[in-house]
Design a protein around this motif. Structure first.
Motif, PDB file in Angstrom:
ATOM      1  N   ARG A  55       0.731 -10.804  -8.766  1.00  0.00           N
ATOM      2  CA  ARG A  55       0.493  -9.438  -9.261  1.00  0.00           C
ATOM      3  C   ARG A  55       0.417  -8.453  -8.108  1.00  0.00           C
ATOM      4  O   ARG A  55       0.894  -7.325  -8.211  1.00  0.00           O
ATOM      5  CB  ARG A  55      -0.786  -9.403 -10.091  1.00  0.00           C
ATOM      6  N   ALA A  56      -0.170  -8.866  -6.986  1.00  0.00           N
ATOM      7  CA  ALA A  56      -0.279  -7.972  -5.834  1.00  0.00           C
ATOM      8  C   ALA A  56       1.093  -7.690  -5.223  1.00  0.00           C
ATOM      9  O   ALA A  56       1.357  -6.576  -4.765  1.00  0.00           O
ATOM     10  CB  ALA A  56      -1.214  -8.576  -4.788  1.00  0.00           C
ATOM     11  N   GLN A  57       1.966  -8.692  -5.218  1.00  0.00           N
ATOM     12  CA  GLN A  57       3.284  -8.523  -4.624  1.00  0.00           C
ATOM     13  C   GLN A  57       4.257  -7.774  -5.526  1.00  0.00           C
ATOM     14  O   GLN A  57       5.238  -7.218  -5.047  1.00  0.00           O
ATOM     15  CB  GLN A  57       3.887  -9.897  -4.278  1.00  0.00           C
ATOM     16  N   ALA A  58       4.000  -7.751  -6.809  1.00  0.00           N
ATOM     17  CA  ALA A  58       4.950  -7.166  -7.753  1.00  0.00           C
ATOM     18  C   ALA A  58       4.567  -5.761  -8.204  1.00  0.00           C
ATOM     19  O   ALA A  58       5.082  -5.287  -9.206  1.00  0.00           O
ATOM     20  CB  ALA A  58       5.088  -8.074  -8.968  1.00  0.00           C
ATOM     21  N   GLU A  64       9.238  -0.870  -4.420  1.00  0.00           N
ATOM     22  CA  GLU A  64       9.993   0.276  -3.916  1.00  0.00           C
ATOM     23  C   GLU A  64       9.995   0.299  -2.383  1.00  0.00           C
ATOM     24  O   GLU A  64      11.027   0.535  -1.760  1.00  0.00           O
ATOM     25  CB  GLU A  64       9.391   1.566  -4.454  1.00  0.00           C
ATOM     26  N   GLN A  65       8.849   0.025  -1.796  1.00  0.00           N
ATOM     27  CA  GLN A  65       8.744   0.017  -0.339  1.00  0.00           C
ATOM     28  C   GLN A  65       9.649  -1.057   0.268  1.00  0.00           C
ATOM     29  O   GLN A  65      10.377  -0.788   1.229  1.00  0.00           O
ATOM     30  CB  GLN A  65       7.293  -0.236   0.063  1.00  0.00           C
ATOM     31  N   LEU A  66       9.639  -2.257  -0.293  1.00  0.00           N
ATOM     32  CA  LEU A  66      10.491  -3.326   0.231  1.00  0.00           C
ATOM     33  C   LEU A  66      11.970  -3.023   0.023  1.00  0.00           C
ATOM     34  O   LEU A  66      12.800  -3.338   0.883  1.00  0.00           O
ATOM     35  CB  LEU A  66      10.134  -4.659  -0.425  1.00  0.00           C
ATOM     36  N   SER A  67      12.315  -2.427  -1.101  1.00  0.00           N
ATOM     37  CA  SER A  67      13.726  -2.105  -1.331  1.00  0.00           C
ATOM     38  C   SER A  67      14.221  -1.058  -0.343  1.00  0.00           C
ATOM     39  O   SER A  67      15.370  -1.101   0.087  1.00  0.00           O
ATOM     40  CB  SER A  67      13.948  -1.645  -2.769  1.00  0.00           C
ATOM     41  N   GLU A  69      12.879  -0.538   2.778  1.00  0.00           N
ATOM     42  CA  GLU A  69      12.850  -1.089   4.136  1.00  0.00           C
ATOM     43  C   GLU A  69      13.887  -2.188   4.346  1.00  0.00           C
ATOM     44  O   GLU A  69      14.669  -2.140   5.293  1.00  0.00           O
ATOM     45  CB  GLU A  69      11.458  -1.644   4.442  1.00  0.00           C
ATOM     46  N   ARG A  70      13.900  -3.174   3.499  1.00  0.00           N
ATOM     47  CA  ARG A  70      14.755  -4.348   3.726  1.00  0.00           C
ATOM     48  C   ARG A  70      16.174  -4.179   3.218  1.00  0.00           C
ATOM     49  O   ARG A  70      17.111  -4.711   3.807  1.00  0.00           O
ATOM     50  CB  ARG A  70      14.138  -5.575   3.063  1.00  0.00           C
ATOM     51  N   LEU A  71      16.342  -3.477   2.109  1.00  0.00           N
ATOM     52  CA  LEU A  71      17.670  -3.362   1.507  1.00  0.00           C
ATOM     53  C   LEU A  71      18.313  -2.002   1.746  1.00  0.00           C
ATOM     54  O   LEU A  71      19.418  -1.758   1.291  1.00  0.00           O
ATOM     55  CB  LEU A  71      17.581  -3.640   0.003  1.00  0.00           C
ATOM     56  N   GLN A  72      17.627  -1.114   2.426  1.00  0.00           N
ATOM     57  CA  GLN A  72      18.093   0.243   2.700  1.00  0.00           C
ATOM     58  C   GLN A  72      18.539   0.940   1.413  1.00  0.00           C
ATOM     59  O   GLN A  72      19.562   1.626   1.363  1.00  0.00           O
ATOM     60  CB  GLN A  72      19.243   0.259   3.719  1.00  0.00           C
ATOM     61  N   MET A  73      17.772   0.762   0.357  1.00  0.00           N
ATOM     62  CA  MET A  73      18.069   1.417  -0.913  1.00  0.00           C
ATOM     63  C   MET A  73      17.360   2.764  -0.951  1.00  0.00           C
ATOM     64  O   MET A  73      16.435   3.010  -0.190  1.00  0.00           O
ATOM     65  CB  MET A  73      17.604   0.551  -2.084  1.00  0.00           C
ATOM     66  N   ARG A  74      17.825   3.626  -1.838  1.00  0.00           N
ATOM     67  CA  ARG A  74      17.177   4.925  -1.982  1.00  0.00           C
ATOM     68  C   ARG A  74      17.060   5.249  -3.461  1.00  0.00           C
ATOM     69  O   ARG A  74      17.753   4.673  -4.302  1.00  0.00           O
ATOM     70  CB  ARG A  74      17.954   6.003  -1.241  1.00  0.00           C
TER      71      ARG A  74
END
Length: 98
Positions: A55-58, A64-67, A69-74
């Motif tokens: 639950r904490a990770q999801a 949004e933060q991981l997408s 940083e890691r996937l360079q999504m906007r």
């Protein structure tokens, strides 16, 4: 009379040995049951801990933060959104699609 005493003595010895064996088996099974119960409690504790971590990770903010940083999504904005429309006259008229 001695034969009867000997048979009764053997019966008492046999029943005493059987009783000792049964008590030993009972204790062994009880210890095994306690070990299984302890393992069950440990697994239940691990399950609850992992559910809390999940639950904490999801959380939406973390995803949004991981997408970003890691996937360079906007985030999608109307300025970068492209709308696609499909025009097929057969479908528009209620015909059969081939």
């Amino acid at each position: 009379m001695t034969r009867l005493n000997l048979v009764l003595l053997l019966a008492v010895l046999f029943s005493a040995l059987y009783l000792v064996r049964t008590q030993y088996e009972s204790r062994r099974l009880y210890v095994e049951l306690e070990k299984s119960a302890a393992l069950s409690r440990q697994l239940e504790s691990d399950k609850e801990r992992l559910q809390v971590e999940k639950r904490a990770q999801a959380t939406p903010l973390r995803v949004e933060q991981l997408s970003k940083e890691r996937l360079q999504m906007r985030s999608a904005t109307p300025a970068i959104t492209q709308y696609v429309s499909y025009k097929n006259p057969a479908i528009a008229e209620g015909g059969v699609r081939e």
